[in-house]
Design a protein around this motif. Structure first.
Motif: not given
Length: 176
Positions: A66-68, A70-87
């Protein structure tokens, strides 16, 4: 057709939430009862601990599915948020493919585990086969697999309103 699939998966999603919530509620009753029985009554009931562990396993695997969705699963976004949108899109697709593989692993090997341990019994609960306690693994994997396939086919569902299954609203709509 897509709306029918979304409605069906909404029902599965809501069922996961309700079952996970019921597991937490029951655990919050059974664990104190076990403590009360042991230290106040002096009887030491054997069933609260294994049943509570089984409820925690159910809560974990269905709650994770259910968390998956809902988009509420554990995710470390620190690295991906700094990448270009296509990556970011490429990495999101790679994560989905990995989730698909993990889900298939859970379904296949979880089912094998259930079958392989079905004839064993739990000493505190001799009526319950050990294989039954592992059923949440392939079940949670299968539900997660459905949600991953939905994500790959239709995109993120966490921002979409979940269809409510309220019988009172349907009765009012039918009377109008």
């Amino acid at each position: 057709m897509a709306e029918t699939i979304h409605r069906a998966l909404d029902a599965v999603y809501l069922a996961c939430i309700w079952v996970a919530g019921a597991c937490i509620f029951l655990m919050s009753l059974f664990i104190p009862w076990g403590i009360f029985a042991r230290y106040v009554l002096g009887t030491g009931a054997q069933w609260p601990e294994p049943i509570s562990i089984l409820l925690m396993v159910i809560f974990t695997f269905l709650g994770a599915a259910a968390a998956y969705r809902a988009g509420a699963h554990i995710a470390v976004a620190m690295l991906t948020e700094r990448m270009p949108p296509e990556l970011r899109r490429v990495m999101a697709f790679a994560v989905s493919v990995l989730m698909l593989l993990v889900s298939m692993f859970m379904v296949y090997y979880g089912t094998s585990l259930c079958i392989g341990t079905w004839q064993q019994s739990i000493p505190a609960l001799p009526w319950m086969p050990v294989g039954l306690t592992y059923v949440p693994v392939p079940l949670g994997g299968f539900i997660t697999l459905l949600f991953v396939l939905e994500f790959l086919a239709a995109g993120d569902q966490s921002q979409r309103d979940v269809v409510r299954f309220d019988l009172m609203d349907e009765a009012k709509d039918g009377a109008a």
